[in-house]
Design an enzyme around this catalytic site. Structure first.
Site: not given
Ligand code: NOJ
Length: 759
Positions: A317
């Site tokens: 993430d």
């Molecule tokens: C953080 C989020 O937790 C995740 O779900 C998302 O896909 C990513 N950022 C990318 O934007």
């Protein structure tokens, strides 16, 4: 043939016969053959040099990867394992600057644009300026639609129509791929049981099986059968695993999950998503009982890659690798890179860890080169499967040919319609019949942006049909609409109450449109209470004093605390955040053109203090004790609750056998009649209960559901074929599956059939 051509042929013939070819002896023939072979090998080598195997689309993907890997330097390999962002707008100067700064060897980019131009400029740099011409993989958070925004995932699950969700995801895939995005960070299949957690909006609710079924539907919708199709994209199961258990619903908090609960509750959707062929997985932010998911070799390698044989890759993430420092398991970015990589995270999303440290870790011998090769192989595999080497660029076509196509908006509308849940309908308040004046009051009435919900992709407020617009179309010529906002979503300004009361006084029925702003749910949007702000509740209290029928229309990204509003309302309709096309379906339900069929995918607690409250809790020691002294201990609206305008008479639940042996299957059936005055679609939820087993089981567990259209006066049979290995078995704390002999109960509503499994 012309004369001159004729002459030319004659000449050629003459020339060839002029040279006498002598007869060869055996040795000469052998020598000739060797020379021929050498020549042809040389020619082949020459061809291979001109057209490397990795560029030859006729070769198997694994051979192409072998060839490409054999040509790559360590630095080139490391760059494939990184993901950066590509600008945030397409202003010409910014684009130029952004692309100039870009490494031509980058593995992946998060792409924020909604047309392909910038992608193609960046891609050209990769194809033309990098040594090997490896295409970039472009990703975007397409969570519930790209431009044709459909309802949030929590709502989608209330439709109990995975086929429709699959269609909606196929629309999202088509719009994305045709606009320059190859890969979405979706579906989110984190089981979530605490509505305070803002991300509850993004998943399919509180039940593991429901998350599994809708997760699979969305993977199939995004990916189809062929990722190289110009209308499909790669899916990403996230956030592996347990993120939904964030303590007290506070985002990014750690999670306390026992091995038993991990397997009982959180793993199933991932296991099924992998079986369905999900191309990628995203690691989670949370620390699972002492080991952050992003550093868990057990979760990412032993289970995902070794046990489940996933051949795609894991992306971290955003920032999750460098955050291993804040979680207290890495001293610096280099150690964080080492831990995450050895655990099984192949791609670094915005951490500055792999790009700066992975090569050094390999040179120092703390990260094996074989693991780097495996990681790069996984990333390249997806690029090959997507056909990016053959088609790196996206055709640039006008918006109206790829976005908001009318047939796609119809799918969004249908999904919105099926996901709305009629929670209460006292004395048939709805549908509204013979009503001459309808007062439409409340801050959600004219809203557009908030109906989009969180993570609305490239959705625009201007594409959205508001509640009021839907009502205007539906009731034109039959009822007069009167409008007053009454109050804002929050704050203390009651100055609009007087006008709301005046408007309400003139009407026969009051539609009060309340709810949450879109930024109140989603990532980093936790709330301490599920209650709406006091000002919204006060507005209803004031209106209630008029003694007119009140219909509450609620738009929210989470279950709400309705214990004070419920007694003041005659009917309550939860429309969630329906996306661009919610106005018409909502109005259709109110007028009776549409019979509501949604049922809850998550429990509505009586009040926030009941959290966590969910239907499939474990059996407890004293079932009649341990209740709250100050509030009820049962929820206001249970999981799977949802009303219809028609009545369904459930017949007797029967089983094809009362005893069965291992390896045998069982059919359970329930007949159903639509005895009311309207066609309707009813969903039957099939639960299993294992009253005594060696590991205590939940009070009941959903194992199957089916939705069928039943016309007025018609009867249908709902059927569930039970495979005991699949439906009666359970897992232990290591994920090992058991099937024990003994009694099992199959439950539909308040009916139970008992079945004995014998050895
Ligand atoms: C953080 C989020 O937790 C995740 O779900 C998302 O896909 C990513 N950022 C990318 O934007």
């Amino acid at each position: 043939m012309t004369r001159s051509t004729n002459n030319m042929y004659k000449q050629i013939l003459t020339v060839s016969t002029k040279y006498h070819i002598p007869m060869m002896n055996r040795n000469q023939t052998f020598l000739c053959l060797v020379l021929l072979m050498l020549w042809s090998t040389g020619t082949y080598a020459q061809t291979r040099k001109d057209q490397p195997v990795y560029k030859d689309a006729s070769q198997p993907i694994e051979s192409r990867i072998d060839d490409l890997l054999s040509r790559m330097t360590l630095e080139e390999k490391v760059m494939q394992l990184n993901q950066y962002t590509l600008g945030r707008n397409n202003n010409a100067n910014n684009v130029e600057e952004t692309v100039k700064e870009l490494s031509a060897e980058i593995g992946s980019l998060i792409y924020f644009d909604s047309s392909a131009g910038l992608r193609n400029t960046a891609q050209r740099k990769a194809m033309n300026e990098s040594r090997l011409g490896i295409p970039i993989l472009f990703a975007h958070d397409v969570i519930h639609g790209f431009r044709t925004v459909y309802p949030i995932s929590l709502a989608q699950a209330c439709s109990w129509n995975p086929g429709l969700v699959k269609q909606a995801c196929a629309v999202a895939a088509q719009e994305s791929r045709m606009s320059g995005t190859d890969w979405t960070f979706s579906p989110m299949i984190d089981v979530a049981r605490d509505g305070r957690w803002g991300r509850v909006a993004e998943g399919y609710g509180e039940d593991p099986y429901t998350n599994a079924v809708f997760g699979v539907a969305s993977v199939q919708g995004y990916q189809g059968d062929d990722l190289s199709s110009p209308t499909r994209i790669a899916a990403c199961l996230k956030h592996y695993v347990g993120y939904g258990a964030s303590e007290a619903g506070r985002d990014y908090m750690y999670t306390e999950i026992s091995g038993q609960t991990l397997w009982d509750t959180y793993m199933l959707p991932y296991e099924e998503g992998i079986k369905a062929g999900a191309a990628t997985v995203m690691s989670c932010f949370n620390d699972i009982s002492g080991t952050p998911g992003t550093a868990s070799h057990y979760i990412l390698t032993e289970i995902l890659k070794e046990r489940w044989q996933h051949d795609g890759f894991v992306v971290s993430d955003w920032g999750a690798i460098q955050q291993l420092r804040s979680q207290g398991v890495a001293a610096d970015r280099k150690e964080a890179a080492q831990k995450a990589f050895l655990a099984g995270v192949e791609m670094d999303m915005m951490n500055e860890c792999y790009d700066n440290h992975l090569a050094t870790l390999v040179e120092e011998g703390t990260v094996p080169m074989s693991l780097v090769d495996d990681a790069v192989r996984r990333v390249l595999r997806l690029k090959f499967r997507l056909g990016l080497f053959e088609n790196p660029y996206t055709p640039e076509i006008p918006e109206e040919e790829r976005l908001l196509l009318p047939e796609n908006v119809d799918i969004a509308r249908q999904l919105a319609e099926e996901s709305m849940v009629l929670l209460k309908n006292e004395n048939h308040t709805l549908p509204l019949k013979n009503v001459s004046k309808i007062a439409v009051i409340g801050p959600m009435t004219q809203e557009k942006d908030h109906l989009l919900g969180s993570w609305y992709g490239h959705g625009r407020g201007r594409d959205v049909e508001s509640i009021y617009e839907g009502l205007e179309k539906e009731f034109a010529g039959t009822s007069q609409l009167l409008y007053a906002q009454g109050c804002a979503f929050d704050g203390e300004d009651r100055s609009g109450f007087a006008e709301a009361l005046r408007t309400a006084a003139e009407a026969d029925v009051l539609l009060v449109c309340l709810g949450e702003k879109r930024a109140w749910s989603g990532e980093n949007a936790s709330r301490s209470t599920l209650a709406l702000p006091a000002i919204q509740e006060e507005l209803v209290e004031e209106l209630y004093a008029l003694g007119k029928p009140i219909v509450l229309i609620l738009s929210s990204g989470r279950p709400l605390e309705l214990c004070r509003l419920e007694p003041l309302s005659n009917a309550i309709l939860e429309i969630w955040q329906p996306g661009i096309a919610g106005g018409t379906p909502l109005a259709g339900i109110l007028s009776g053109r549409v019979n509501p069929s949604g049922k809850l995918s998550i429990t509505f607690p009586y009040s926030t203090g009941q959290i966590p409250i969910y239907y499939n809790h474990r059996q407890s020691a004293r079932t009649n004790q341990g209740k709250y002294q100050d509030i009820p201990s049962t929820p206001l609206y249970e999981f799977a609750h949802g009303l219809s305008y028609t009545t369904y008479e459930y017949g007797t639940l029967t089983a094809s056998a009362t005893t069965l042996k291992r390896g045998e299957k069982l059919i359970v059936e329930i007949p159903m009649s639509n005895t009311g005055a309207m066609d309707g679609a009813e969903t039957v939820h099939w639960f299993i209960r294992d009253p005594v087993s060696s590991i205590s089981r939940p009070v009941k567990e959903l194992k199957h559901f089916e939705k069928q259209l039943i016309r007025q006066g018609e009867s249908r049979t709902f059927r569930f074929e039970i495979d005991p290995e699949r439906d009666f078995s359970f897992v232990d704390a290591t994920g090992k599956r058991f099937l024990e002999a003994g009694e099992y109960q199959v439950i539909v509503k308040d009916q139970v059939v008992k079945v004995q499994l014998v050895d």
